[in-house]
Design a protein around this motif. Structure first.
Motif, PDB file in Angstrom:
ATOM      1  N   TYR A 304       0.812  -1.225   0.000  1.00 45.29           N
ATOM      2  CA  TYR A 304       0.000   0.000   0.000  1.00 45.29           C
ATOM      3  C   TYR A 304       0.844   1.274   0.000  1.00 45.29           C
ATOM      4  O   TYR A 304       0.363   2.329   0.409  1.00 45.29           O
ATOM      5  N   GLN A 305       2.068   1.218  -0.483  1.00 41.43           N
ATOM      6  CA  GLN A 305       2.926   2.406  -0.463  1.00 41.43           C
ATOM      7  C   GLN A 305       2.370   3.537  -1.319  1.00 41.43           C
ATOM      8  O   GLN A 305       2.517   4.704  -0.980  1.00 41.43           O
ATOM      9  N   ASP A 306       1.730   3.197  -2.419  1.00 43.52           N
ATOM     10  CA  ASP A 306       1.196   4.216  -3.321  1.00 43.52           C
ATOM     11  C   ASP A 306      -0.319   4.346  -3.215  1.00 43.52           C
ATOM     12  O   ASP A 306      -0.953   4.948  -4.087  1.00 43.52           O
ATOM     13  N   CYS A 307      -0.874   3.806  -2.160  1.00 49.33           N
ATOM     14  CA  CYS A 307      -2.328   3.790  -1.999  1.00 49.33           C
ATOM     15  C   CYS A 307      -2.792   5.026  -1.238  1.00 49.33           C
ATOM     16  O   CYS A 307      -2.338   5.290  -0.119  1.00 49.33           O
ATOM     17  N   GLU A 308      -3.672   5.794  -1.834  1.00 49.61           N
ATOM     18  CA  GLU A 308      -4.219   6.970  -1.173  1.00 49.61           C
ATOM     19  C   GLU A 308      -5.453   6.583  -0.349  1.00 49.61           C
ATOM     20  O   GLU A 308      -6.151   5.633  -0.663  1.00 49.61           O
TER      21      GLU A 308
END
Length: 326
Positions: A304-308
Motif C-alpha cells: 500500500y505504499q502508493d495507496c491513497e
C-alpha cells in the motif's frame, strides 16, 4: 491539583485545631476514592453491559434480526455442506437461541463467561476486526450485540472468538474480557490464517485493505473454502472503485470476485446506519478450483505504499517476515 492545594494550605492547617483539620481532610479522601480509576471502570462497565443487553433485546425483536438469520442460515448451511459437516446439527443449533449477557456476579470463579452456553458444531471459530468504540457509539454497540447473538446462534463459545480494534479503550477491553471473548493484544492488520479451521470473520465497515490482507493471508483454495466473511459488500466495492484502482491497490479482492458467493443483509430503517452495505460471503470450492495455477502462485504481500486514503491503522512494529502464510 488537590495535592498542590494541600501543600499550599498546610501552614494554615497546622495552626488550626486538630479536630477541624481532620474534618477538612475527610471530603478530600472521599473525593479521591470516587476518582479511583478502577472504581470508575467498574461503574462504567456496569452501565455499558446494561446498554449492550438492551441493544441485544432490541435486535431480537426486530424484523432485521429474523431476516438476517435467514440469510446467515442459508450461507452457513451451504458452507458447512462443502466441509462435510453435519448440517442437521447446525439447523438444530440455529433453531435454539438463548443468550443472557453476563453480569460479573453471574460468573463462577475461574470460569469463562459464556463458555457453558454452547457446544460447537464443526468447531467453528470467529474473528472480529474493527467493531469500534462500543462504549460510546450506538452503531458499534449494536454491532457488538449482533456479534454476541451470532456466536450463540452458531454455537461458538465466546472463548473461541478473537476481537481487535486499535481504538479500543481500557474500559472496552475490560468489558470484552468480562463478556468472555478474547481481546487480541496486537494489531494483526487482518493478516490472520484460518489454520485449517472453519472461521467466521466479522468485519463491518472496515477498510478495503483489511479485507485484502485477510485474503492474502489465506490465499489458497483450501484456506478460503474454510472462511465465511461478514462485512462490506464485495459487489459494492467493485462498483465503487475503478477496476484499475482495485487491481493495483487491492489485488486479492479483485481476484477473488469470481470465486465467491455473496448474500446481502436485509435493510431496515431501524438499523440502516448499523448494517448498511453489509453482506455475508463464502467461497465455494467449485469456483476456487476454476482459478488458474498462476493466480494462486502470485502471493506477494500487499504494501500500500502508493495507496491513497488507506482506511486502516498500520502496525509499524511488524515486518513482512513476521507474517506467516498458511
Amino acid at each position: 491539583m488537590a495535592a498542590a492545594a494541600a501543600t499550599t494550605l498546610e501552614p494554615w492547617q497546622a495552626a488550626a485545631p486538630r479536630r477541624r483539620r481532620s474534618a477538612a481532610r475527610r471530603p478530600r479522601q472521599r473525593e479521591a476514592a470516587a476518582r479511583d480509576p478502577e472504581t470508575e471502570i467498574e461503574a462504567d462497565s456496569g452501565v455499558a453491559l446494561r446498554r449492550i443487553r438492551e441493544a441485544k433485546e432490541d435486535l431480537l425483536i426486530s424484523d432485521f434480526w429474523s431476516s438476517a438469520l435467514e440469510t446467515i442460515n442459508s450461507c452457513l448451511t451451504k458452507h458447512l455442506e462443502q466441509l462435510k459437516c453435519p448440517v442437521r446439527a447446525v439447523s438444530d443449533a440455529l433453531g435454539n437461541l438463548h443468550l443472557d449477557l453476563p453480569d460479573e456476579s453471574d460468573v463462577a470463579p475461574g470460569s469463562i463467561p459464556g463458555e457453558n452456553l454452547v457446544t460447537r458444531p464443526c468447531h467453528l471459530k470467529c474473528v472480529c476486526y474493527g467493531i469500534g468504540n462500543f462504549a460510546t457509539c450506538v452503531i458499534a454497540r449494536n454491532q457488538l450485540a449482533f456479534l454476541l447473538l451470532l456466536l450463540e446462534k452458531c454455537q461458538i463459545p465466546r472463548s473461541h472468538c478473537w476481537v481487535y480494534d486499535p481504538l479500543f479503550s481500557q474500559l472496552e477491553i475490560t468489558i470484552l474480557n468480562t463478556l468472555g471473548v478474547i481481546v487480541l493484544s496486537e494489531n494483526e492488520e487482518g493478516k490472520r490464517s484460518v489454520c485449517g479451521e472453519p472461521t467466521i470473520f466479522y468485519m463491518l465497515h472496515c477498510g478495503t485493505a483489511l479485507y485484502n490482507n485477510l485474503l492474502w493471508s489465506n490465499w489458497s483454495a483450501d484456506a478460503l473454502s474454510q472462511m465465511i466473511l461478514i462485512g462490506n459488500s464485495f459487489r459494492g466495492l467493485q462498483e465503487r472503485l475503478l477496476a484499475r484502482i482495485l487491481q493495483k491497490n487491492y489485488p486479492y479482492v479483485a481476484k477473488i470476485l469470481k470465486g465467491l458467493e455473496e448474500l446481502e443483509f436485509p435493510q431496515t430503517s431501524q438499523f440502516m446506519d448499523v448494517f448498511n452495505d453489509t453482506s455475508i460471503h463464502w467461497f465455494p470450492v467449485q469456483k476456487l478450483e476454476q482459478f488458474s495455477p498462476d493466480i494462486w502462485a502470485s502471493r506477494e504481500e500487499p504494501d500500500y505504499q502508493d495507496c491513497e486514503d488507506l482506511e486502516i491503522i498500520r502496525n509499524e512494529k511488524r515486518t513482512a517476515t513476521d507474517w506467516k502464510l498458511p
